[in-house]
Design a protein around this motif. Structure first.
Motif, short mmCIF file in Angstrom:
data_model
loop_
_atom_site.label_atom_id
_atom_site.label_comp_id
_atom_site.label_asym_id
_atom_site.label_seq_id
_atom_site.Cartn_x
_atom_site.Cartn_y
_atom_site.Cartn_z
N ILE A 188 14.48 6.68 -1.42
CA ILE A 188 14.89 6.39 -0.05
C ILE A 188 13.91 5.42 0.61
CG2 ILE A 188 15.13 7.39 2.26
CD1 ILE A 188 16.24 9.91 0.88
N PHE A 189 12.63 5.74 0.52
CA PHE A 189 11.62 4.87 1.12
C PHE A 189 11.59 3.51 0.42
CE2 PHE A 189 9.00 8.84 2.43
CZ PHE A 189 9.88 9.06 3.48
N GLY A 190 11.77 3.52 -0.90
CA GLY A 190 11.73 2.27 -1.66
C GLY A 190 12.82 1.30 -1.24
N LYS A 191 13.99 1.81 -0.94
CA LYS A 191 15.09 0.94 -0.50
C LYS A 191 14.77 0.26 0.82
CE LYS A 191 18.83 3.39 -2.86
NZ LYS A 191 20.04 4.24 -2.71
N VAL A 192 14.19 1.01 1.74
CA VAL A 192 13.83 0.44 3.04
C VAL A 192 12.72 -0.60 2.87
CG1 VAL A 192 13.02 0.94 5.37
CG2 VAL A 192 14.52 2.56 4.21
N LEU A 193 11.83 -0.36 1.93
CA LEU A 193 10.73 -1.28 1.69
C LEU A 193 11.16 -2.50 0.88
CD1 LEU A 193 8.00 1.37 0.82
CD2 LEU A 193 8.08 -0.01 2.90
N THR A 242 7.51 -0.35 -10.11
CA THR A 242 6.60 -0.59 -9.00
C THR A 242 5.20 -0.93 -9.51
OG1 THR A 242 7.84 0.93 -7.58
CG2 THR A 242 5.59 0.41 -6.91
N MET A 243 4.76 -0.26 -10.56
CA MET A 243 3.45 -0.57 -11.13
C MET A 243 3.40 -2.01 -11.62
SD MET A 243 2.53 2.95 -13.20
CE MET A 243 0.96 2.30 -13.77
N ILE A 244 4.49 -2.44 -12.28
CA ILE A 244 4.54 -3.82 -12.77
C ILE A 244 4.49 -4.79 -11.61
CG2 ILE A 244 6.00 -5.52 -13.93
CD1 ILE A 244 7.00 -3.25 -15.71
N GLN A 245 5.25 -4.50 -10.56
CA GLN A 245 5.28 -5.38 -9.40
C GLN A 245 3.92 -5.43 -8.70
OE1 GLN A 245 7.35 -3.97 -5.97
NE2 GLN A 245 7.85 -6.01 -5.25
N LEU A 246 3.32 -4.26 -8.49
CA LEU A 246 2.09 -4.21 -7.72
C LEU A 246 0.90 -4.81 -8.45
CD1 LEU A 246 2.29 -0.66 -6.11
CD2 LEU A 246 2.58 -2.86 -4.98
N PHE A 247 0.80 -4.53 -9.72
CA PHE A 247 -0.40 -4.91 -10.45
C PHE A 247 -0.25 -6.21 -11.25
CE2 PHE A 247 -0.55 -0.24 -9.99
CZ PHE A 247 -1.64 -0.17 -9.16
N ARG A 251 0.83 -1.21 0.00
CA ARG A 251 0.00 0.00 0.00
C ARG A 251 0.86 1.26 0.00
NH1 ARG A 251 -5.34 -0.80 -1.39
NH2 ARG A 251 -5.66 -3.04 -1.06
N VAL A 252 1.99 1.23 0.73
CA VAL A 252 2.90 2.38 0.72
C VAL A 252 3.44 2.58 -0.69
CG1 VAL A 252 5.08 3.31 1.59
CG2 VAL A 252 3.55 2.11 3.15
N GLN A 253 3.88 1.51 -1.33
CA GLN A 253 4.42 1.60 -2.68
C GLN A 253 3.37 2.14 -3.66
OE1 GLN A 253 5.76 -2.40 -3.34
NE2 GLN A 253 7.23 -2.30 -1.66
N ARG A 254 2.15 1.69 -3.49
CA ARG A 254 1.07 2.17 -4.36
C ARG A 254 0.81 3.65 -4.15
NH1 ARG A 254 -4.45 -1.19 -4.45
NH2 ARG A 254 -2.92 -2.74 -5.14
N ARG A 255 0.83 4.10 -2.90
CA ARG A 255 0.61 5.52 -2.62
C ARG A 255 1.70 6.38 -3.25
NH1 ARG A 255 -2.74 8.17 -2.30
NH2 ARG A 255 -2.28 9.59 -0.61
N MET A 256 2.92 5.85 -3.33
CA MET A 256 4.04 6.64 -3.82
C MET A 256 4.17 6.63 -5.34
SD MET A 256 7.11 6.25 -1.03
CE MET A 256 7.49 4.57 -1.48
N LEU A 257 3.18 6.13 -6.04
CA LEU A 257 3.23 6.16 -7.50
C LEU A 257 3.06 7.57 -8.04
CD1 LEU A 257 1.20 2.96 -8.44
CD2 LEU A 257 3.67 3.31 -8.60
N ASN A 258 2.54 8.49 -7.23
CA ASN A 258 2.41 9.87 -7.67
C ASN A 258 2.97 10.81 -6.61
OD1 ASN A 258 0.14 10.71 -5.78
ND2 ASN A 258 -0.85 9.01 -6.86
N ARG A 259 3.16 12.05 -7.00
CA ARG A 259 3.81 13.03 -6.11
C ARG A 259 3.01 13.26 -4.84
NH1 ARG A 259 4.57 17.05 -9.61
NH2 ARG A 259 2.76 18.28 -8.98
#
Length: 293
Positions: A254-259, A268-273, A44-52
């Motif tokens: 930065i957040f992506g590396k921790v996640l 991320t879109m490919i991974q999530l969907f 859900r965090v990754q999905r939220r970060m798809l846009n600014r």
């Protein structure tokens, strides 16, 4: 270290044991539930970060100085204050109680816990996720914003921790021209005035940004500039000095590396969907084979 690796560490196991004790559940079942809920919330965090706007929302959660309480005082995760804080995180990341209940139901099925217990665990795990994201991202976040006027300092912490002293408005800086004034007439060292949040239509629609529900007074010399970091990200256009790229992309990275997922927006879109959709199809196919339905 990613959040998943942290959960598998000795410290992570002790934290899970504390969660199990706090909510009165078996350690093994608590561990399974915490891992599953963490995976769900990371997606859900990754999905939220798809846009600014989503990056700004996540940054607002992570740069909240109180977020670290979940890690420093895990025994309070069942308190009303902690539950309210966790529900706010869920509101930002998910935005729908119906979806939250579905996540809890799936997790309850896989961890052999009743749904009511998992629903209580969900805001606690949300708070722990944000707290760990804060802890691990803090050094890189500080480095990213250290060269941006008005966003550096505060005792070396980007989180405005209690006891940190704000920079004095008359201190020297790259803006200084010898008279304590910037080229725009602003006192050197004064925080950036990002102004009011943008009036985004559909304020609470996921992907379009949101308001925090609090007022935004005009900043003064004692204001914490990190309180305005999410709005600066939401407005866009801020570049990190030294060719680092846009502030939005740097913080997303930065957040992506921790996640454990730093593939950029397209990856991320490919991974999530796509990948999660294929995994869902595989689970349904195997379920039909074994159940005959």
């Amino acid at each position: 270290m990613t959040i998943a690796a942290t959960l598998d560490s000795a410290d992570g196991q002790r934290l899970i044991e504390q969660v199990a004790q706090t909510f009165g559940v078996d350690d093994d079942k608590a561990g399974q539930a915490v891992h599953t809920l963490t995976d769900e919330l990371q997606a859900r965090v990754q999905r939220r970060m798809l846009n600014r706007a989503g990056v700004a929302d996540v940054a607002a959660l992570v740069t909240n100085p109180a977020a670290g309480t979940a890690l420093s005082e895990p025994q309070t995760l069942a308190s009303p204050e902690a539950v309210d804080s966790g529900n706010h995180i869920l509101d930002v990341l998910i935005g729908s109680k119906h979806v939250s209940r579905k996540i809890a139901a799936r997790t309850a099925s896989s961890s052999n816990l009743d749904t009511g217990t998992v629903e209580k665990l969900l805001p606690a795990v949300a708070s722990l996720l944000v707290a760990e994201l804060q802890r691990q991202s803090q050094p890189a976040l500080q480095k990213a914003v250290s060269g941006i006027p008005g966003l550096s300092g505060f005792g070396g912490s980007p989180l405005g921790l209690p006891g940190d002293a704000p920079p004095q408005s008359g201190s020297a800086s790259d803006w200084s021209s010898g008279n304590g004034q910037s080229p725009s007439g602003r006192p050197s060292g004064a925080p950036i005035d990002a102004g009011q949040p943008l009036p985004i239509p559909g304020d609470n629609i996921p992907g379009l940004g949101r308001r925090s529900g609090r007022s935004y007074p005009q900043p003064d010399d004692n204001d914490d500039p990190y309180q305005r970091l999410p709005d600066i990200i939401r407005r866009g256009g801020q570049q990190v000095p030294g060719g680092g790229g846009s502030l939005e992309d740097i913080i997303r990275s930065i957040f992506g590396k921790v996640l454990g997922s730093n593939r950029g927006v397209i990856g991320t879109m490919i991974q999530l969907f796509l990948i999660r959709w294929l995994a869902s199809l595989a689970r349904r196919f195997l379920s039909r084979i074994f159940t005959g339905r």
